[in-house]
Design an enzyme around this catalytic site. Structure first.
Site, PDB file in Angstrom:
ATOM      1  N   HIS A 153     -30.921 -29.744 -12.553  1.00  0.00           N
ATOM      2  CA  HIS A 153     -29.485 -29.505 -12.350  1.00  0.00           C
ATOM      3  C   HIS A 153     -29.209 -29.323 -10.868  1.00  0.00           C
ATOM      4  CE1 HIS A 153     -31.086 -25.322 -12.495  1.00  0.00           C
ATOM      5  NE2 HIS A 153     -30.167 -25.097 -11.578  1.00  0.00           N
ATOM      6  N   HIS A 200     -27.435 -24.791 -18.364  1.00  0.00           N
ATOM      7  CA  HIS A 200     -26.582 -25.478 -17.386  1.00  0.00           C
ATOM      8  C   HIS A 200     -27.190 -26.807 -16.976  1.00  0.00           C
ATOM      9  CE1 HIS A 200     -29.506 -23.555 -14.917  1.00  0.00           C
ATOM     10  NE2 HIS A 200     -28.814 -23.393 -13.822  1.00  0.00           N
ATOM     11  N   HIS A 215     -27.930 -26.126  -4.171  1.00  0.00           N
ATOM     12  CA  HIS A 215     -29.331 -26.442  -4.422  1.00  0.00           C
ATOM     13  C   HIS A 215     -29.527 -27.558  -5.435  1.00  0.00           C
ATOM     14  CE1 HIS A 215     -28.906 -23.335  -7.711  1.00  0.00           C
ATOM     15  NE2 HIS A 215     -29.682 -24.156  -8.361  1.00  0.00           N
ATOM     16  N   HIS A 247     -32.535 -14.777 -12.914  1.00  0.00           N
ATOM     17  CA  HIS A 247     -31.076 -14.759 -12.978  1.00  0.00           C
ATOM     18  C   HIS A 247     -30.617 -14.025 -14.230  1.00  0.00           C
ATOM     19  CE1 HIS A 247     -30.636 -17.542  -9.723  1.00  0.00           C
ATOM     20  NE2 HIS A 247     -31.243 -18.519 -10.339  1.00  0.00           N
ATOM     21  N   TYR A 256     -36.255 -19.790  -4.785  1.00  0.00           N
ATOM     22  CA  TYR A 256     -35.450 -20.700  -3.962  1.00  0.00           C
ATOM     23  C   TYR A 256     -36.094 -20.883  -2.609  1.00  0.00           C
ATOM     24  CZ  TYR A 256     -31.541 -20.356  -7.223  1.00  0.00           C
ATOM     25  OH  TYR A 256     -30.750 -20.430  -8.324  1.00  0.00           O
ATOM     26  N   GLU A 266     -34.662 -25.312  -5.809  1.00  0.00           N
ATOM     27  CA  GLU A 266     -35.096 -24.257  -6.713  1.00  0.00           C
ATOM     28  C   GLU A 266     -36.173 -24.827  -7.628  1.00  0.00           C
ATOM     29  OE1 GLU A 266     -32.454 -23.392 -10.086  1.00  0.00           O
ATOM     30  OE2 GLU A 266     -33.066 -21.304 -10.049  1.00  0.00           O
TER      31      GLU A 266
END
Lengths: 308, 97
Positions: A153, A200, A215, A247, A256, A266
């Site tokens: 993503h 996501h 990112h 997260h 990261y 990431e």
């Protein structure tokens, strides 16, 4: 599963300041396979567990950042359908001829309200080095470096995230899995969009400047893979941003770091599975520290403001 | 190989950064636990560590043209993460934010 329309993030084209350094980073550190270098200088790469020809395209330029993010759709008919709907929605839709990138079929392209260019395509050649399909071993090529499984993503920054939310929800069929809103006004500050079972596929953060890249993310196997990635980051003096941590949003475990041109990467593992009937998860901005960094419970200024 | 050390003064700060011959200004700063120049991507892409060199000689690596234009480069602007001092320097922080 009834996954139609947009299937997944397919590839990104990223601008790098120095191609030789970028190749070392993406191939030897993250562990992608170099697929080809073309006559226009662009370099094509893929992760070991991806079927398609490539997922990362590097273009040398004197400015870092994102050229475009492309999603794979389920069929040519679906591609035509999206072109029609985007045009009806007031978007200027351009066609990118098949072969503009090696192995990739016709693409349609539009610029979202946050200033990001998104392409859609239905056809791309399969890789010779993809996952095995006959009595398949877990990998055909031995995973290298951080052992990235796939390009997963992007998080992008721009002004009108409500506008980009609208086109992804109403035209491209995405759902919002999670978001961060202002405590008082309810204004959306960050949102997480999915076209799949993943928490996501695209994330957006409101920002004063359009078209920015926060990112490009790669999936790795598990929490110990994040630790192994951290070891590589220190061993090879890769510029680290934050992590290993977790997260609150998506629940992914993460680290990261920056590529040699300052584009943030990431590698992450885990996270929940999303279904379209799941209620929306909402974070108030007053709890955003825990939302972003579940262990630190506070934001890091660099993570929030540094983009390319 | 000689490890020539240069002293870099940041305007408005009393902390002087000691920089080795082959070291970027930002890396030297971080190594000494000093934080008088903002730190971003450390790799020339984001523009957060933008400075203007007002005195002294230096060389630079590749920097994003969006954050340091050619005109600015000719006028002493640079990113500290890509600036290699070649003499003692005086610099001013020019963070865009």
């Amino acid at each position: 599963m009834a996954l139609n329309g947009v299937l997944r993030p397919g590839f990104v084209q990223v601008r790098v300041l120095d191609m030789a350094e970028a190749i070392v980073h993406y191939r030897d550190r993250i562990g992608l396979t170099l697929v080809s270098t073309e006559s226009d200088g662009r370099v094509y790469m893929k992760a070991y567990d991806e079927f398609d020809r490539h997922s990362i395209v590097l273009r040398e330029c004197d400015e870092a950042g994102l050229d475009l993010m492309a999603f794979k759709v389920c069929s040519e008919a679906s591609l035509d359908d999206f072109a029609t709907k985007l045009a009806a929605g007031g978007y200027e839709v351009t066609t990118v001829a098949a072969g503009e990138q090696p192995g990739v079929g016709r693409r349609i392209s539009f610029v979202a309200p946050t200033g990001h260019r998104f392409d859609l395509y239905a056809e791309i050649e399969l890789s010779d080095n993809g996952p095995m399909t006959n009595n398949p071993d877990v990998s055909q090529l031995d995973p290298q470096g951080m052992k990235a499984i796939r390009f997963d993503h992007c998080l992008l920054y721009g002004g009108d995230i409500d506008g980009t939310k609208k086109v992804f929800e109403e035209i491209l069929g995405f759902s919002v899995s999670e978001m961060v809103v202002d405590d008082d006004t309810g204004m959306i500050i960050a949102l997480f969009l999915t076209c799949s079972n993943k928490a996501h596929d695209l994330a957006l953060v409101r920002h004063e400047e359009d078209g920015k890249l926060h990112h490009v993310s790669f999936l790795v196997e598990d929490w110990s893979s994040i630790g192994a990635a951290a070891d590589i980051i220190t061993r090879y003096d890769v510029s680290r941003d934050i992590g290993p941590t977790r997260h609150g949003i998506t629940r992914g475990m993460t680290i990261y770091f920056f590529d040699p041109s300052g584009n943030r990467n990431e590698v992450f593992a885990g996270g929940y599975h999303y279904y379209p009937d799941n209620p929306l998860r909402v974070w108030k901005a007053s709890s955003v520290g825990k939302a972003i960094f579940y262990y630190e419970r506070e934001l890091n200024d660099r993570f929030m403001t540094v983009v390319t | 190989m000689g490890k020539a050390a240069f002293r870099v003064s940041v305007e408005g700060s009393d902390k002087v950064i000691t920089c080795l011959a082959d070291e970027t200004l930002l890396k030297a700063m971080a190594r000494q636990g000093i934080s008088n120049i903002p730190v971003g991507c450390r790799n020339g892409g984001c523009g957060v560590c933008k400075i203007r060199v007002t005195k002294g000689e230096y060389e630079t690596g590749k920097m994003s043209i969006k954050h340091v234009t050619q005109v600015e480069r000719d006028d002493g602007y640079a990113l500290a993460c890509k600036a290699f001092p070649k003499s003692d320097l005086t610099v001013t922080v020019k963070n865009e934010e």
